[in-house]
Each structure stands twice: as structure tokens, then as C-alpha cells.
Design a protein around this motif. Structure first.
Motif, PDB file in Angstrom:
ATOM      1  N   ALA A 189       0.821  -1.218   0.000  1.00  0.00           N
ATOM      2  CA  ALA A 189       0.000   0.000   0.000  1.00  0.00           C
ATOM      3  C   ALA A 189       0.853   1.267   0.000  1.00  0.00           C
ATOM      4  CB  ALA A 189      -0.923  -0.006   1.218  1.00  0.00           C
ATOM      5  N   TYR A 190       2.047   1.224   0.577  1.00  0.00           N
ATOM      6  CA  TYR A 190       2.900   2.410   0.587  1.00  0.00           C
ATOM      7  C   TYR A 190       3.315   2.797  -0.838  1.00  0.00           C
ATOM      8  CZ  TYR A 190       6.457   5.714   2.173  1.00  0.00           C
ATOM      9  OH  TYR A 190       7.191   6.854   2.413  1.00  0.00           O
ATOM     10  N   ILE A 191       3.457   1.792  -1.699  1.00  0.00           N
ATOM     11  CA  ILE A 191       3.786   2.052  -3.103  1.00  0.00           C
ATOM     12  C   ILE A 191       2.647   2.816  -3.767  1.00  0.00           C
ATOM     13  CG2 ILE A 191       4.391   0.995  -5.315  1.00  0.00           C
ATOM     14  CD1 ILE A 191       6.497   0.765  -3.062  1.00  0.00           C
ATOM     15  N   PHE A 192       1.406   2.444  -3.442  1.00  0.00           N
ATOM     16  CA  PHE A 192       0.260   3.162  -3.978  1.00  0.00           C
ATOM     17  C   PHE A 192       0.326   4.640  -3.580  1.00  0.00           C
ATOM     18  CE2 PHE A 192      -1.871  -1.008  -4.379  1.00  0.00           C
ATOM     19  CZ  PHE A 192      -2.386  -0.860  -5.655  1.00  0.00           C
ATOM     20  N   ALA A 193       0.679   4.908  -2.321  1.00  0.00           N
ATOM     21  CA  ALA A 193       0.747   6.297  -1.855  1.00  0.00           C
ATOM     22  C   ALA A 193       1.835   7.079  -2.595  1.00  0.00           C
ATOM     23  CB  ALA A 193       0.996   6.333  -0.351  1.00  0.00           C
ATOM     24  N   LEU A 194       3.000   6.470  -2.782  1.00  0.00           N
ATOM     25  CA  LEU A 194       4.080   7.132  -3.502  1.00  0.00           C
ATOM     26  C   LEU A 194       3.691   7.386  -4.969  1.00  0.00           C
ATOM     27  CD1 LEU A 194       7.180   5.177  -2.138  1.00  0.00           C
ATOM     28  CD2 LEU A 194       6.622   7.579  -1.703  1.00  0.00           C
ATOM     29  N   VAL A 195       3.047   6.388  -5.578  1.00  0.00           N
ATOM     30  CA  VAL A 195       2.582   6.565  -6.961  1.00  0.00           C
ATOM     31  C   VAL A 195       1.548   7.685  -7.026  1.00  0.00           C
ATOM     32  CG1 VAL A 195       1.305   5.486  -8.854  1.00  0.00           C
ATOM     33  CG2 VAL A 195       3.111   4.216  -7.677  1.00  0.00           C
ATOM     34  N   GLY A 196       0.707   7.783  -5.998  1.00  0.00           N
ATOM     35  CA  GLY A 196      -0.288   8.848  -5.960  1.00  0.00           C
ATOM     36  C   GLY A 196       0.352  10.221  -5.968  1.00  0.00           C
ATOM     37  N   VAL A 197       1.420  10.391  -5.192  1.00  0.00           N
ATOM     38  CA  VAL A 197       2.138  11.670  -5.177  1.00  0.00           C
ATOM     39  C   VAL A 197       2.719  11.970  -6.561  1.00  0.00           C
ATOM     40  CG1 VAL A 197       4.087  12.932  -4.203  1.00  0.00           C
ATOM     41  CG2 VAL A 197       2.674  11.510  -2.723  1.00  0.00           C
ATOM     42  N   LEU A 198       3.275  10.939  -7.183  1.00  0.00           N
ATOM     43  CA  LEU A 198       3.845  11.107  -8.522  1.00  0.00           C
ATOM     44  C   LEU A 198       2.777  11.539  -9.525  1.00  0.00           C
ATOM     45  CD1 LEU A 198       6.094  10.775 -10.654  1.00  0.00           C
ATOM     46  CD2 LEU A 198       5.480   8.347 -10.778  1.00  0.00           C
ATOM     47  N   VAL A 199       1.627  10.879  -9.497  1.00  0.00           N
ATOM     48  CA  VAL A 199       0.555  11.190 -10.443  1.00  0.00           C
ATOM     49  C   VAL A 199       0.055  12.621 -10.243  1.00  0.00           C
ATOM     50  CG1 VAL A 199      -1.831  10.637 -11.077  1.00  0.00           C
ATOM     51  CG2 VAL A 199      -0.176   8.800 -10.746  1.00  0.00           C
ATOM     52  N   VAL A 200      -0.128  13.007  -8.977  1.00  0.00           N
ATOM     53  CA  VAL A 200      -0.617  14.352  -8.680  1.00  0.00           C
ATOM     54  C   VAL A 200       0.406  15.401  -9.115  1.00  0.00           C
ATOM     55  CG1 VAL A 200      -1.192  15.926  -6.797  1.00  0.00           C
ATOM     56  CG2 VAL A 200      -2.162  13.637  -6.825  1.00  0.00           C
ATOM     57  N   ALA A 201       1.680  15.124  -8.877  1.00  0.00           N
ATOM     58  CA  ALA A 201       2.727  16.073  -9.277  1.00  0.00           C
ATOM     59  C   ALA A 201       2.768  16.240 -10.797  1.00  0.00           C
ATOM     60  CB  ALA A 201       4.086  15.607  -8.760  1.00  0.00           C
ATOM     61  N   VAL A 202       2.681  15.117 -11.517  1.00  0.00           N
ATOM     62  CA  VAL A 202       2.674  15.182 -12.981  1.00  0.00           C
ATOM     63  C   VAL A 202       1.453  15.956 -13.473  1.00  0.00           C
ATOM     64  CG1 VAL A 202       2.450  13.807 -15.086  1.00  0.00           C
ATOM     65  CG2 VAL A 202       4.036  13.085 -13.292  1.00  0.00           C
ATOM     66  N   ALA A 203       0.299  15.715 -12.837  1.00  0.00           N
ATOM     67  CA  ALA A 203      -0.914  16.441 -13.220  1.00  0.00           C
ATOM     68  C   ALA A 203      -0.753  17.940 -12.975  1.00  0.00           C
ATOM     69  CB  ALA A 203      -2.102  15.902 -12.432  1.00  0.00           C
ATOM     70  N   VAL A 249     -18.153   6.433  -7.725  1.00  0.00           N
ATOM     71  CA  VAL A 249     -17.201   5.714  -8.579  1.00  0.00           C
ATOM     72  C   VAL A 249     -15.810   6.330  -8.469  1.00  0.00           C
ATOM     73  CG1 VAL A 249     -16.610   5.140 -10.963  1.00  0.00           C
ATOM     74  CG2 VAL A 249     -18.982   4.928 -10.183  1.00  0.00           C
ATOM     75  N   TYR A 250     -15.751   7.653  -8.477  1.00  0.00           N
ATOM     76  CA  TYR A 250     -14.470   8.341  -8.359  1.00  0.00           C
ATOM     77  C   TYR A 250     -13.793   8.012  -7.029  1.00  0.00           C
ATOM     78  CZ  TYR A 250     -11.179  12.197  -7.697  1.00  0.00           C
ATOM     79  OH  TYR A 250     -10.057  12.945  -7.438  1.00  0.00           O
ATOM     80  N   THR A 251     -14.572   7.965  -5.969  1.00  0.00           N
ATOM     81  CA  THR A 251     -14.040   7.652  -4.643  1.00  0.00           C
ATOM     82  C   THR A 251     -13.457   6.254  -4.606  1.00  0.00           C
ATOM     83  OG1 THR A 251     -15.574   9.146  -3.522  1.00  0.00           O
ATOM     84  CG2 THR A 251     -14.657   7.363  -2.208  1.00  0.00           C
ATOM     85  N   VAL A 252     -14.129   5.301  -5.242  1.00  0.00           N
ATOM     86  CA  VAL A 252     -13.628   3.931  -5.289  1.00  0.00           C
ATOM     87  C   VAL A 252     -12.290   3.884  -6.016  1.00  0.00           C
ATOM     88  CG1 VAL A 252     -14.031   1.628  -6.223  1.00  0.00           C
ATOM     89  CG2 VAL A 252     -15.905   2.868  -5.148  1.00  0.00           C
ATOM     90  N   ILE A 253     -12.202   4.544  -7.159  1.00  0.00           N
ATOM     91  CA  ILE A 253     -10.967   4.526  -7.947  1.00  0.00           C
ATOM     92  C   ILE A 253      -9.816   5.173  -7.178  1.00  0.00           C
ATOM     93  CG2 ILE A 253      -9.858   5.366 -10.053  1.00  0.00           C
ATOM     94  CD1 ILE A 253     -12.604   5.154 -11.415  1.00  0.00           C
ATOM     95  N   LEU A 254     -10.076   6.360  -6.604  1.00  0.00           N
ATOM     96  CA  LEU A 254      -9.027   7.043  -5.847  1.00  0.00           C
ATOM     97  C   LEU A 254      -8.615   6.220  -4.631  1.00  0.00           C
ATOM     98  CD1 LEU A 254      -7.284   9.588  -5.624  1.00  0.00           C
ATOM     99  CD2 LEU A 254      -9.112  10.626  -4.260  1.00  0.00           C
ATOM    100  N   GLY A 255      -9.562   5.475  -4.064  1.00  0.00           N
ATOM    101  CA  GLY A 255      -9.273   4.670  -2.885  1.00  0.00           C
ATOM    102  C   GLY A 255      -8.273   3.564  -3.122  1.00  0.00           C
ATOM    103  N   LEU A 256      -8.107   3.142  -4.366  1.00  0.00           N
ATOM    104  CA  LEU A 256      -7.101   2.142  -4.676  1.00  0.00           C
ATOM    105  C   LEU A 256      -5.695   2.707  -4.495  1.00  0.00           C
ATOM    106  CD1 LEU A 256      -8.667   0.541  -7.871  1.00  0.00           C
ATOM    107  CD2 LEU A 256      -8.650  -0.395  -5.551  1.00  0.00           C
ATOM    108  N   PHE A 257      -5.548   4.030  -4.646  1.00  0.00           N
ATOM    109  CA  PHE A 257      -4.243   4.674  -4.521  1.00  0.00           C
ATOM    110  C   PHE A 257      -4.047   5.314  -3.151  1.00  0.00           C
ATOM    111  CE2 PHE A 257      -5.300   4.588  -9.006  1.00  0.00           C
ATOM    112  CZ  PHE A 257      -4.155   4.070  -9.571  1.00  0.00           C
ATOM    113  N   VAL A 258      -5.139   5.709  -2.528  1.00  0.00           N
ATOM    114  CA  VAL A 258      -5.072   6.333  -1.202  1.00  0.00           C
ATOM    115  C   VAL A 258      -5.980   5.535  -0.271  1.00  0.00           C
ATOM    116  CG1 VAL A 258      -5.281   8.474   0.103  1.00  0.00           C
ATOM    117  CG2 VAL A 258      -4.796   8.568  -2.337  1.00  0.00           C
ATOM    118  N   PRO A 259      -5.476   4.405   0.265  1.00  0.00           N
ATOM    119  CA  PRO A 259      -6.312   3.530   1.077  1.00  0.00           C
ATOM    120  C   PRO A 259      -6.505   4.039   2.500  1.00  0.00           C
ATOM    121  CG  PRO A 259      -4.112   2.639   0.966  1.00  0.00           C
ATOM    122  CD  PRO A 259      -4.105   3.882   0.117  1.00  0.00           C
ATOM    123  N   SER A 260      -7.104   5.206   2.615  1.00  0.00           N
ATOM    124  CA  SER A 260      -7.297   5.822   3.927  1.00  0.00           C
ATOM    125  C   SER A 260      -8.524   6.710   3.888  1.00  0.00           C
ATOM    126  CB  SER A 260      -6.075   6.652   4.309  1.00  0.00           C
ATOM    127  OG  SER A 260      -6.412   7.594   5.295  1.00  0.00           O
ATOM    128  N   GLY A 261      -9.501   6.409   4.719  1.00  0.00           N
ATOM    129  CA  GLY A 261     -10.717   7.214   4.725  1.00  0.00           C
ATOM    130  C   GLY A 261     -10.461   8.672   5.042  1.00  0.00           C
TER     131      GLY A 261
END
Length: 475
Positions: free
Chosen positions: A32-46, A372-384
Motif C-alpha cells: 500500500a505504501y507504493i500506492f501512496a508514492l505513486v499517488g504523489v507522482l501522479v498528482v505532481a505530474v498532473a 465511482v471516483y471515490t472507489v478509484i481514488l481509494g485504490l491509490f489512497v487507502p485511507s478514509g
């Protein structure tokens, strides 16, 4: 732990489907930590694609990294307090008695799922440990042959299905606690107590429907006959004997072994709680995250009896909080990049997303798309809670723009946020430690639950959302 060989009996029906799903998810899902790091990367690129300068992005990352420090501690305490209460002697005795109730393997699995969901309404951390210990207690029975994998998956159902609709919901707790809300979000939503979120009749109806669905699927997917794999067959050590603290060896330790201080602390907490209930609205009291954690922490101290035993339990609970402590700062950084790294025209990604969701319009379409958006984002940020801080600024702004009830928007998020937990194994970690299993042993069963839950959740947020009226936020 042994592995299933080619000569093992083939499972049938939903249990067979569950194991097929397990093989794929275990192979392809990273930590799951990899998902969080990838999330930061995706947001930065965006942000770069949106025209933000590198300096704006790195400044937002670094300056926002510790924005959730208080909330990170609070969420770690949810896990810790749940563990401490669940491992106390009175609760351990209750678990032993409850384990004798089921009379058949399938009933045992559905029974664990029901209690896991029920306890999670109070505290999701308590639910994980309580249900895990209950699964182990049932597995120790010599008169009942139950599949240990299915028991473990059922123990996860409280967190995987309905936790965010309960009193330890991170998003609902955040929205009810002004001090925990970032100023920008507080300006959009104001404070929303539990009366506008988890205690609405629509949310309670949704809760009941999902619990019933969860229990039925758990019952039907439990392996039967020769397909059952018991804990003994999987080489699982089921000895849950609690080691008593070492005897007192010096005079300075006598208070550590005395019940005097826990009783005093418990009485102080009870007095504070009564005072709060007498002087404030009930919903504002039960909505207080700090108050909630105070009660559970002191309850754990009282139930353990002595400070020494309590501290030993705390020491065992701390490792289960590690994922929260190292991942939440990354969620805070993501939220900061989304809301502060302005691009072309001074517009942030958060503002672009708010415009997108606003253009969808109100009603059922808005509810379904947000879910639907919440479900998709939840795969990358597994924290309510962490994910709510990422989503909330633009989702709640959009809800205000289309005049969607804000309390119900929180619940749309909550019910959808739980779904990724059935796929992403991050929050399984404390339970897996209790059970002595791997994620692949459970994910097949939980993924099966996801397949059934997803369309039902979308239908519920659409239909029940039609019964709400828009209430302007009070800031």
C-alpha cells in the motif's frame, strides 16, 4: 504454512470464484505504501501538466507534508485503542463464549461477518482485532470444521464493508470537528455533526442493507466439505494464551500492578463524559474525535485492570499503526499539491475537478459519479481520512454548487470509500498479524464481496439521495 497442491479438492460455487480472484490480486497488487508514492507522482505530474511551476509543486509538497500531523495521530490512536480494548481479559472471555454459538461451518463464517460489521460501527480498530480473535477462537473448536481463510475474510468485513458508516468514520469525525478541518475546507462546509451524516435514517438504511448483503455472501461463499482448509491444515498456531506480566521485583513498581490508578482515570473519564452530555448536545459529544479516543483509551486501561498489563497491550498494538504513520504525510502532500499548486490562470487541479463535478449536475448522476471516483481514488489512497482531505475541497465545493445535501455527500463518500478496502490489502495488515495469514488467503473472498457490493452501493446512493434537501453550510 502449507500451500494447496494439485491433488487438493476443487472448491465449488462462490468459494471457487473467491480463490480464483485471490490468485490474480495477490500477484499484481504491491504494498500500500507504493500506492501512496505513486499517488504523489501522479498528482505532481498532473500539476505540471496544469502549468504549475516546479517550485510551486515542490513547495506545496514540502509545506503540506505535515498538515495532517494531528489527524495522523488520531487515526493511529483509533487502531491502538481498538486493539487494547479487544485484547483485555473481559473482552477475551466474551469472545470465547461467542465462539461457541455457531453450529455449522457456513453459519460460523456468517456469524463472524455479522459481529465484525456490528462492532465496526463503534470502532473499526476494535472490529479488526475483536473479529480476528473471534475467528481464531472458532477455529480452535474441535467439534466444528471451518475454513480458516473464510473466517479471516469474514473478520475483515467490518472494515471492508461498513466501517465508514459508523462512529469511527474518519470523514464524518473530521467534518464534525472544526479543529481537525483545514481552514479552506471548513470555509466550504462548516461543521457537520453526526445528525447530518451517520445518524440520518438514509445512512442507517444503507448500513443495514450492506450488512445483510455481506452476511449472505459470507455464508454462501464459505467452503464446504472436502474443500475446507482448517487452521491446523494451514499450520497456523492458534494458541492465544495471554502472558501475565512478570511479578513485581522492586517497590517502585507497585503502582504498575495496582488497580487504583486505572479506577481513578476511569472515574475521571466517566465524570467528564457525564458533564459533556449534560452541558452539550448529545450529537456534538459523540461526534468529538478527541472525546471518542479518550473514552476508548481509558476503557482499555480499566478493562486491563493494571497499568502494567495495559502497557504490555499497547506495546503489541503499536506495530499495527506503522502504515498510518508513514502514509498520512504523503496524503497531506497530495492534498496540498491539488489545492495549492496553481497552474495556468492561477487555477489549481482541485478547482478544475470541482468544475468537472459541478458540470455533471445534481441528483443521482452526481452521487453515482462521486461514488465511482471515490472507489478509484481509494485504490491509490487507502485511507478514509487521508483521502477525504484530498477529495473534500473540490467534492464539497461541487456539492454546494449543484445543491447536493452536504451531509449526504459525506455519506456517499463514506459508503464508497470502504469498497477499495475489499481489494487493497493495506488495512488488512493488523488483522493478518492476528490471524497469521497472508493477504492472498483473504482477498479472493473479499474481492467477491466487492463484486456484489459495488452495484448495490451505486443504487443506494442514487435512490436514497433523492430524499434529501439541500441545506446551506453554516460557516
Amino acid at each position: 504454512m502449507t500451500t494447496q497442491d494439485a491433488t487438493a479438492p476443487k472448491e465449488k460455487g462462490l468459494a471457487r470464484t473467491a480463490q480464483a480472484l485471490a490468485r490474480g490480486t495477490e500477484k499484481w497488487f504491491p504494498d500500500a505504501y507504493i500506492f501512496a508514492l505513486v499517488g504523489v507522482l501522479v498528482v505532481a505530474v498532473a500539476a505540471f501538466a496544469n502549468g504549475s511551476s516546479p517550485q510551486n509543486v515542490v513547495d506545496a509538497f514540502g509545506n503540506g507534508f505535515w498538515d495532517l500531523t494531528a489527524f495522523t495521530l488520531q487515526m493511529a490512536m483509533v487502531v491502538l485503542t481498538g486493539y487494547v480494548v479487544a485484547t483485555s481479559p473481559p473482552v477475551a472471555k466474551l469472545i470465547t463464549r461467542l465462539a461457541q454459538i455457531p453450529k455449522s461451518p457456513s453459519t460460523a463464517v456468517s456469524f463472524v461477518a455479522l459481529l465484525s460489521c456490528s462492532v465496526s460501527f463503534l470502532n473499526w480498530g476494535l472490529s479488526l482485532v475483536f473479529a480476528g480473535l473471534l475467528a481464531r477462537a472458532i477455529a480452535r473448536r474441535t467439534d466444528l470444521r471451518v475454513d480458516y481463510r473464510a473466517l479471516g475474510a469474514a473478520a475483515f468485513m467490518g472494515l471492508g464493508a461498513v466501517w465508514a458508516l459508523g462512529m469511527s468514520s474518519s470523514a464524518a469525525q473530521l467534518q464534525a470537528t472544526a479543529a481537525s478541518l483545514p481552514p479552506a475546507l471548513l470555509q466550504i462546509t462548516g461543521v457537520l455533526d453526526f445528525g447530518t451524516t451517520i445518524f440520518t435514517w438514509q445512512s442507517l438504511v444503507m448500513l443495514v442493507v450492506i450488512v445483510v448483503l455481506t452476511v449472505i455472501i459470507a455464508h454462501l461463499s464459505a467452503p464446504k466439505g472436502a474443500a475446507i482448509k482448517t487452521a491446523d491444515e494451514m499450520d497456523i498456531d492458534l494458541d492465544d494464551t495471554i502472558d501475565e506480566p512478570a511479578p513485581r521485583s522492586r517497590p517502585g513498581e507497585w503502582l504498575e500492578y495496582s488497580r487504583l490508578l486505572p479506577i481513578f482515570a476511569g472515574a475521571m473519564t466517566l465524570g467528564w463524559l457525564v458533564s459533556q452530555l449534560l452541558t452539550k448536545p448529545v450529537l456534538s459529544v459523540v461526534s468529538s474525535l478527541n472525546g471518542y479516543l479518550l473514552v476508548f483509551l481509558m476503557l482499555g486501561l480499566v478493562l486491563h485492570g493494571t497499568p502494567r498489563r495495559f502497557l504490555d497491550s499497547v506495546a503489541k498494538a503499536v506495530p499495527a499503526t506503522a502504515g498510518i504513520l508513514v502514509q498520512f504525510p504523503l496524503y497531506a502532500a497530495m492534498a496540498a499539491i491539488l489545492t495549492k499548486a496553481a497552474g495556468r490562470g492561477g487555477v489549481t487541479i482541485s478547482e478544475h475537478l470541482a468544475t468537472f463535478f459541478t458540470n455533471i449536475g445534481g441528483g443521482g448522476a452526481f452521487a453515482v459519479v462521486i461514488a465511482v471516483y471515490t472507489v478509484i481514488l481509494g485504490l491509490f489512497v487507502p485511507s478514509g481520512g487521508g483521502k477525504w482531505l484530498v477529495e473534500a475541497p473540490y467534492v464539497m465545493q461541487s456539492a454546494t454548487d449543484v445543491q447536493m445535501n452536504l451531509g449526504w455527500t459525506v455519506q456517499i463518500y463514506n459508503v464508497a470509500e470502504a469498497l477499495p478496502n475489499l481489494i487493497n490489502p493495506f488495512f488488512m495488515l493488523p488483522l493478518l498479524a492476528v490471524l497469521g495469514l497472508r493477504a492472498r488467503d483473504l482477498i479472493g473472498f473479499t474481492f467477491l464481496q466487492f463484486i456484489f457490493h459495488f452495484p448495490v452501493v451505486l443504487l443506494l446512493v442514487w435512490l436514497l439521495g433523492m430524499t434529501f434537501e439541500f441545506v446551506p453550510p453554516v460557516v
